[in-house]
Design a protein around this motif. Structure first.
Motif, short mmCIF file in Angstrom:
data_model
loop_
_atom_site.label_atom_id
_atom_site.label_comp_id
_atom_site.label_asym_id
_atom_site.label_seq_id
_atom_site.Cartn_x
_atom_site.Cartn_y
_atom_site.Cartn_z
N THR A 185 -7.61 -4.09 4.56
CA THR A 185 -7.71 -4.55 3.61
C THR A 185 -8.05 -5.41 2.55
N VAL A 213 -5.93 2.48 -2.89
CA VAL A 213 -4.05 3.29 -3.42
C VAL A 213 -5.50 4.63 -4.52
N ILE A 261 -2.91 0.33 8.62
CA ILE A 261 -3.66 -0.88 7.56
C ILE A 261 -4.29 -2.14 8.38
N ILE A 286 -5.60 -4.14 -3.26
CA ILE A 286 -4.84 -2.86 -1.69
C ILE A 286 -4.66 -1.69 -3.24
N PHE A 318 0.55 -1.57 0.46
CA PHE A 318 -0.07 0.07 -0.13
C PHE A 318 0.84 1.19 0.29
#
Lengths: 202, 202
Positions: free
Chosen positions: B181, B190, B120, B186, B18
């Protein structure tokens, strides 16, 4: 399957504003107080009474009743009935169409719908300021008292959520996204999160 | 002031991927292992040794030393030196330009830069799968053992973070955004988060 977004939130974090704006942005139905009205219709109970039951600490109510030799058993029965009605209403809302639902442990009750689960939180300073401006509309309460009230409301939410879900309210592992509203305008956050949520439902 | 993004992450959640993708997307510098190399240059110590010190439980090291009558005091001095060097290097990185920094309690050490702080995380199932595929590249370890390893690494991260910051690692109140996530690619996350972060720095 309909697209369901659930918003859990700390009191004073702006979670309700976030939810309303997100629903508007996505063209989804929005449910908050509407759920109380539905329960009132189905149960013939007063809206204020229902809100009071749903927003009070159920575990404490039960403990009190059992400690007082069941003298209050009717009250408990009514509370259970209200919670059951709430569950049924949440499920019928989920069947109706795409929606954003605030609170009510909807993330757990509607788990079979794979809702996108958001938790909204903020710093104590932010919540204090917001509650004083948006909820109390005055400055006569001390900051200490307002913060105490915020913590008490969240404690009740946590307790009732735990009772319904056997999970910890606010524990990030229960949510897809946890958003801190302290440092960005809620309008801006919603604009940015709309696409994120849409990707989840693709 | 330079724009600093700090990424804290559970082991196996894809936090590093990430961070790298977010840095690429924003055109920011990316720092992860690079910090270890810098410490090695400054201290003339071996990279592997430094990594080992930074990734081991410092509190346990200290306890062990004090329980054994200071026989290990040189080791503790070296650890303290490495942590001090790490802090200095993080501060010089922050002065250089816009960047994304993974781990190292950078969210706390660089607090004066008002970094955008992301955490995360993911479900155990997701982390298990990802670690088996991306880190272990084989299936000989039992799921139970892999999960135990994941929890142990996170426990050490939590312990060292707490030692440096006096805050709880992973407690959402320390971060601007906590992203799960487990349910979205991912790359997709993003793309959606890039604008969000840009709004913070406007």
């Amino acid at each position: 399957m309909n697209k369901i977004i659930t918003i859990s939130r700390e009191f004073g974090s702006g979670g309700r504003e976030f939810a309303k704006r997100l629903a508007d942005e996505l063209g989804f139905s929005y449910y908050d107080k509407e759920i109380i009205s539905e329960i009132a219709k189905e149960s013939n109970l007063n809206e204020e009474y229902i809100e009071n039951v749903l927003n009070s600490d159920i575990v404490n109510q039960f403990n009190y009743t059992f400690a007082h030799s069941f003298t209050n058993i009717n009250q408990v029965n009514t509370s259970v009935e209200i919670f059951n009605l709430q569950n049924n209403i949440l499920k019928s809302i989920a069947k109706k169409g795409n929606c954003v639902i605030v609170g009510r442990a909807a993330d757990v009750i509607l788990e079979e719908y794979n809702p996108f689960k958001i938790f909204i939180y903020a710093s104590d300073e932010y919540k204090l300021q917001r509650v004083k401006e948006k909820e109390l509309h005055d400055n006569s309460c001390s900051n200490k008292d307002v913060l105490k009230m915020i913590k008490k409301i969240d404690k009740t939410r946590a307790s009732n959520y735990e009772l319904i879900s056997c999970k910890t309210w606010g524990d990030k592992s229960n949510y897809d996204l946890c958003i801190n509203t302290s440092n960005l305008d809620i309008k801006v956050i919603v604009k940015q999160i709309t696409n994120y949520v849409s990707e989840y439902f693709k």
